[in-house]
Design a protein around this motif. Structure first.
Motif, PDB file in Angstrom:
ATOM      1  N   HIS A  87       0.848  -1.191   0.000  1.00  0.00           N
ATOM      2  CA  HIS A  87       0.000   0.000   0.000  1.00  0.00           C
ATOM      3  C   HIS A  87       0.884   1.243   0.000  1.00  0.00           C
ATOM      4  O   HIS A  87       1.909   1.300   0.708  1.00  0.00           O
ATOM      5  CB  HIS A  87      -0.892   0.041   1.248  1.00  0.00           C
ATOM      6  N   VAL A  88       0.491   2.235  -0.794  1.00  0.00           N
ATOM      7  CA  VAL A  88       1.091   3.566  -0.723  1.00  0.00           C
ATOM      8  C   VAL A  88      -0.015   4.528  -0.321  1.00  0.00           C
ATOM      9  O   VAL A  88      -1.067   4.589  -0.970  1.00  0.00           O
ATOM     10  CB  VAL A  88       1.697   3.996  -2.074  1.00  0.00           C
ATOM     11  N   TYR A  89       0.197   5.246   0.769  1.00  0.00           N
ATOM     12  CA  TYR A  89      -0.824   6.186   1.246  1.00  0.00           C
ATOM     13  C   TYR A  89      -0.245   7.599   1.283  1.00  0.00           C
ATOM     14  O   TYR A  89       0.967   7.802   1.391  1.00  0.00           O
ATOM     15  CB  TYR A  89      -1.366   5.780   2.619  1.00  0.00           C
ATOM     16  N   GLU A  90      -1.137   8.548   1.168  1.00  0.00           N
ATOM     17  CA  GLU A  90      -0.761   9.960   1.126  1.00  0.00           C
ATOM     18  C   GLU A  90      -1.412  10.693   2.286  1.00  0.00           C
ATOM     19  O   GLU A  90      -2.607  10.559   2.523  1.00  0.00           O
ATOM     20  CB  GLU A  90      -1.225  10.585  -0.192  1.00  0.00           C
ATOM     21  N   VAL A  91      -0.601  11.470   3.014  1.00  0.00           N
ATOM     22  CA  VAL A  91      -1.103  12.321   4.093  1.00  0.00           C
ATOM     23  C   VAL A  91      -0.971  13.766   3.639  1.00  0.00           C
ATOM     24  O   VAL A  91       0.134  14.261   3.426  1.00  0.00           O
ATOM     25  CB  VAL A  91      -0.329  12.087   5.400  1.00  0.00           C
ATOM     26  N   LYS A  92      -2.108  14.432   3.499  1.00  0.00           N
ATOM     27  CA  LYS A  92      -2.090  15.808   2.995  1.00  0.00           C
ATOM     28  C   LYS A  92      -1.765  16.832   4.078  1.00  0.00           C
ATOM     29  O   LYS A  92      -1.291  17.929   3.790  1.00  0.00           O
ATOM     30  CB  LYS A  92      -3.431  16.155   2.349  1.00  0.00           C
ATOM     31  N   GLY A  93      -2.054  16.517   5.312  1.00  0.00           N
ATOM     32  CA  GLY A  93      -1.829  17.474   6.395  1.00  0.00           C
ATOM     33  C   GLY A  93      -0.392  17.450   6.881  1.00  0.00           C
ATOM     34  O   GLY A  93       0.440  16.628   6.484  1.00  0.00           O
ATOM     35  N   GLN A  94      -0.098  18.375   7.757  1.00  0.00           N
ATOM     36  CA  GLN A  94       1.235  18.451   8.358  1.00  0.00           C
ATOM     37  C   GLN A  94       1.472  17.238   9.247  1.00  0.00           C
ATOM     38  O   GLN A  94       0.572  16.785   9.958  1.00  0.00           O
ATOM     39  CB  GLN A  94       1.330  19.729   9.187  1.00  0.00           C
ATOM     40  N   PRO A  95       2.685  16.689   9.224  1.00  0.00           N
ATOM     41  CA  PRO A  95       2.962  15.569  10.132  1.00  0.00           C
ATOM     42  C   PRO A  95       2.724  15.997  11.573  1.00  0.00           C
ATOM     43  O   PRO A  95       3.019  17.128  11.963  1.00  0.00           O
ATOM     44  CB  PRO A  95       4.456  15.272   9.884  1.00  0.00           C
ATOM     45  N   SER A  96       2.156  15.090  12.373  1.00  0.00           N
ATOM     46  CA  SER A  96       1.903  15.426  13.769  1.00  0.00           C
ATOM     47  C   SER A  96       3.192  15.439  14.584  1.00  0.00           C
ATOM     48  O   SER A  96       3.216  16.017  15.674  1.00  0.00           O
ATOM     49  CB  SER A  96       0.902  14.441  14.370  1.00  0.00           C
ATOM     50  N   GLN A  97       4.234  14.838  14.059  1.00  0.00           N
ATOM     51  CA  GLN A  97       5.550  14.922  14.689  1.00  0.00           C
ATOM     52  C   GLN A  97       6.551  15.375  13.620  1.00  0.00           C
ATOM     53  O   GLN A  97       6.692  14.719  12.588  1.00  0.00           O
ATOM     54  CB  GLN A  97       5.965  13.580  15.295  1.00  0.00           C
ATOM     55  N   THR A  98       7.229  16.470  13.879  1.00  0.00           N
ATOM     56  CA  THR A  98       8.045  17.120  12.840  1.00  0.00           C
ATOM     57  C   THR A  98       9.507  17.252  13.221  1.00  0.00           C
ATOM     58  O   THR A  98      10.240  18.034  12.622  1.00  0.00           O
ATOM     59  CB  THR A  98       7.487  18.509  12.523  1.00  0.00           C
TER      60      THR A  98
END
Length: 557
Positions: free
Chosen positions: A246-257
């Motif tokens: 699976h390849v997934y995309e997260v559009k929001g900012q990472p919750s840990q940066t």
């Protein structure tokens, strides 16, 4: 869930601690001595889902379900799912893969829902006075009142739901950032509360806003990519033969940066999850932007890891899963200070990079760090703009000038005899270009003869011009004495010419036989005959100021 009946589907992402035993994921029965509702349980090596018909107590005759052995799943996130169609038509899935199994219990009756007042539990199950707790982390719990197909399970397991999907009657994604309330995002709105020491942690479940997947028996020559706009991640060289990727995309900012450069933290990112029954698989991943590799790539295993690491692109031989942020080439500054500039008749000028994006830092060779600066001195100015993808420099030379001052070569002049003269239009000639009438370019001009002379004094801000004429003086002789009486009475005592010619004429006197009796190269009106006898003599007057004059002169006593 007193009205729940078959068919239904229950799923969740789970992470079992290595010390975990039987860990309940979901149950609808709350401290009921009879088998009612259903319970969904996982252990490090077993997955099980059962329901009760409500007709009896602790007896297999009053329950039905399925149990399957699995590879040890402790220490990693796995997707667990049970689909109950009928008492003996049940499927169990790990990571979207049907793990088979065998029936448990003997009841062929349909499920009896819990009594009114019974409360569903996530991570807790009480049976026959024995309480069991989930030992690990749970995310994305979903309950449906219909049987999902294996394709639907694979399609939705790595992506968030919008909450309005058909048949969804419970959806807890635990995305609240605080408090003890757990929101049900389905239409049922069965909110919950955290009890008995449960706590929130950063989830490492492979969940994105969108996802793509591929399940195959042979990965030779197969790959998988996901593209959003110009961003793309591609998975290749899959090793170990996992059942799916699976390849997934997260559009929001990472919750840990942690570890991310400024600007990268606000960017979309991709995750890769090898959907397999074991954990001995690997892959390569390449991040591209607009068809080209990015200047920098950050990666981590999953969102439970607080710090991103700077990685190579492509990332090779990654075990099981990874999350990737690629820094775009747009993070290289593009600016132009322009061509070198001449600033005329101004005391200052503005230089600008045109960059206002806070992702870039700016440093001028003046020490200033603003996007634009005002300068008031001639010189070379350099701007250095640093971004995530590197440093770009540009420079421009500035010259402050004024139009040339008014110049003067002097008034026109006339001479009988020309004496060489040097023309100097400016006392300070630095920074100016001179062009004289003969196309020479010296700051001074040496004049050797009569004529008209001019000069153009130029710089980048303008031109100043002047000229001067030196002309030969032509005297017209209107009177020359023809008699002198050198007798001492001061009347006609001397041979006199115009006072303006004194010193500028030569005088030659000859007697009647042509013999020279007097000569002066610079006559000063001081000859009184020199004691010559009375008589007629001949004179010759010559000067640069007039043509030669010949005449007679009579000397009388």
């Amino acid at each position: 869930y007193k009205n729940l009946n078959l068919p239904f589907t229950i799923s969740a992402w789970v992470f079992l601690d290595p010390s975990a035993g039987a860990s309940p994921i979901f149950s609808t029965n709350d401290n009921n001595p009879l088998y009612r509702g259903f319970w969904f349980v996982i252990t490090p090596t077993v997955i099980e889902c059962e329901f009760g018909d409500g007709a009896g107590g602790n007896n297999p005759a009053f329950r039905s379900g399925k149990i399957a052995s699995i590879s040890n799943v402790t220490g990693r996130w796995v997707h667990a799912c049970a689909v109950m169609r009928s008492p003996f038509d049940i499927s169990l899935y790990i990571n979207g893969i049907d793990v088979g199994g065998s029936s448990s219990g003997q009841s062929n009756l349909t499920m009896a829902s819990s009594f009114v007042g019974d409360t569903g539990k996530i991570g807790y199950f009480l049976s026959n006075d024995v309480a069991s707790y989930f030992n690990g982390s749970i995310d994305e719990v979903r309950l449906w009142n219909r049987a999902l197909s294996m394709s639907e399970i694979q399609q939705t397991m790595c992506k968030k739901l919008n909450g309005s999907e058909p048949g969804l009657m419970g959806y807890w994604n635990f995305d609240e950032v605080g408090g003890s309330t757990v929101i049900d995002n389905s239409p049922a709105k069965q909110n919950g509360g955290i009890i008995k020491g449960g706590r929130r942690v950063f989830s490492g479940a492979p969940i994105g806003d969108n996802s793509k997947y591929l399940y195959t028996f042979n990965w030779t020559g197969n790959s998988l990519s996901f593209q959003d706009g110009n961003d793309q991640v591609a998975v290749s060289n899959v090793q170990g033969n996992p059942e799916g990727v699976h390849v997934y995309e997260v559009k929001g900012q990472p919750s840990q940066t942690g570890g991310l450069d400024a600007g990268a933290a606000g960017q979309l990112y991709f995750g890769i999850f090898e959907a397999s029954l074991d954990a001995d698989n690997s892959f390569d991943a390449t991040y591209t932007y607009n068809g080209s590799t990015t200047c920098k790539v950050f990666s981590r295993t999953d969102n439970s890891v607080s710090t991103w690491a700077n990685s190579n692109d492509p990332i090779v031989n990654v075990l099981n899963r990874d999350e990737i942020i690629g820094v775009h080439s747009s993070q290289v500054a593009v600016f132009d200070l322009g061509t070198d500039k001449i600033i005329c008749n101004q005391s200052s000028a503005k230089l600008s990079t045109g960059i206002t994006d806070p992702a870039f830092s700016i440093l001028w060779n003046t020490g200033q760090t603003t996007s634009s600066i005002d300068v008031s001195q001639s010189g070379k100015y350099v701007a250095k703009v640093s971004g995530l993808c590197g440093v770009v420099k540009d420079s421009v030379s500035i010259l402050f000038e004024s139009t040339p001052p008014t110049i003067s070569l002097g008034d026109d002049q006339s001479f009988c005899v020309f004496e060489p003269i040097t023309l100097s239009p400016l006392a300070n000639s630095s920074g100016y270009e001179f062009t004289w009438q003969d196309n020479s370019h010296g700051a001074n001009f040496y004049v050797r003869d009569f004529g008209k002379y001019w000069v153009a004094v130029k710089n980048d801000c303008g031109v100043a011009y002047d000229s001067i004429t030196f002309s030969k003086y032509q005297y017209e002789v209107n009177f020359i004495p023809n008699v002198i009486t050198p007798n001492g009475d001061e009347l006609n005592q001397y041979f006199k010419v115009d006072e303006t010619l004194v010193g500028n004429v030569s005088l030659v006197v000859m007697n009647r036989w042509g013999k020279e009796v007097y000569r002066s190269a610079s006559y000063k009106n001081d000859w009184d005959g020199g004691g010559l006898s009375p008589g007629v003599y001949y004179i010759i007057l010559s000067s640069p100021c007039f043509y030669e004059v010949r005449d007679t002169l009579t000397i009388m006593h």
